[in-house]
Motif scaffolding. Structure first.
Motif: not given
Length: 297
Positions: A103, A228, A250
């Protein structure tokens, strides 16, 4: 069928004159005439009608001219492609990125490489743990890895790109969510969301070591493989987590990132390749990586 015969035929067919075609090819006229005869004999058809006054294409010659031009163009393209690959300006590479780098580094580097090395096709694979990347490098399913050291296999070369502190990830409903910084010891009673244990994740070991340094070991923790998922679990209120600072790129609704108060244990990000890899494509990507992220430490 030789390419020189095709080039000779195309020159004669376009000039419709053996003398001019010979000058264009920088050869004498008799060898040129012999090449055309050899080509006609090989094909078993007459390509040209010759007379003392002019040269004409036969219907077969007119048809063959289009094919000969296409073959020569394709050959030139193939040669140019091979040269571009050999010089590192074209080709294909598979790059792997550890969770947090997915990310942060991955989008930044991908954009830069697309601009600077448009001929190199990149296959980007995110959320790859360090041991998986090492295996991929060794079995050649991966060309370059962005991972968290240590990765001590003698078959790969590892260069540290940067070091970054760990930060806390908290649910936005957590009592400390509004704090400007969080003392790690104040999270001792919270369940932790962590990466995979048993040496499958370098960051897991760094998290446990950081907690032990302030006097506790997380007793309740949920292990996940992907960054995530980890942040999403925190956002849902299932626990807290420590992650490298770059994970804050993120954004997940319900999760907040806060720096840790005091000294915090840093984690390194490194780039890894096969040892003594001769690939010019790898060398070019590494050069651009160092220019963008800083040279190896």
């Amino acid at each position: 069928m030789e390419l020189r015969h095709l080039r000779s035929f195309v020159a004669v067919a376009e000039e419709l004159h053996f003398g001019r075609a010979a000058e264009r090819l920088h050869i004498a006229q008799p060898p040129l005439s012999m090449q055309i005869k050899q080509l006609e004999q090989e094909l078993g058809v007459q390509l040209l009608i010759r007379s003392t006054r002019k040269v004409e294409l036969t219907p077969a010659g007119a048809s063959f001219l289009d094919s000969a031009r296409a073959i020569l163009a394709s050959t030139e393209t193939a040669v140019e492609d091979a040269r571009r690959v050999a010089s590192g300006h074209a080709g294909r590479l598979v790059l792997g990125f550890t969770g947090s780098a997915t990310y942060d580094v991955m989008p930044t580097l991908a954009q830069a490489l697309k601009l600077d090395l448009p001929g190199i096709e990149l296959d980007l694979k995110g959320e790859m743990l360090t041991p998986v990347q090492v295996t991929g490098l060794l079995d050649r399913t991966l060309d370059i890895g962005f991972l968290r050291p240590p990765a001590r296999d003698p078959g790969i070369t590892v260069s540290i790109l940067r070091r970054e502190p760990q930060i806390a990830v908290l649910p936005d409903t957590h009592p400390l969510a509004a704090a400007s910084a969080v003392r790690l010891a104040d999270l001792r009673d919270d369940p932790f969301i962590t990466y995979l244990s048993q040496h499958r994740s370098v960051v897991y070991d760094a998290v446990i070591e950081a907690c032990e340094r302030v006097g506790f070991t997380p007793e309740q923790h949920t292990e996940v493989a992907e960054t995530s998922t980890l942040v999403s679990f925190v956002a849902s209120g299932r626990g807290v987590a420590l992650v490298p600072a770059s994970v804050q790129h993120l954004a997940v609704t319900g999760a907040v990132f806060r720096p840790l108060a005091g000294q915090t244990q840093e984690v390194a990000l490194a780039v890894a390749t096969r040892k003594d890899d001769p690939s010019p494509q790898v060398a070019r990507v590494l050069s651009r990586t160092y220019a963008l992220l800083g040279g190896p430490h």
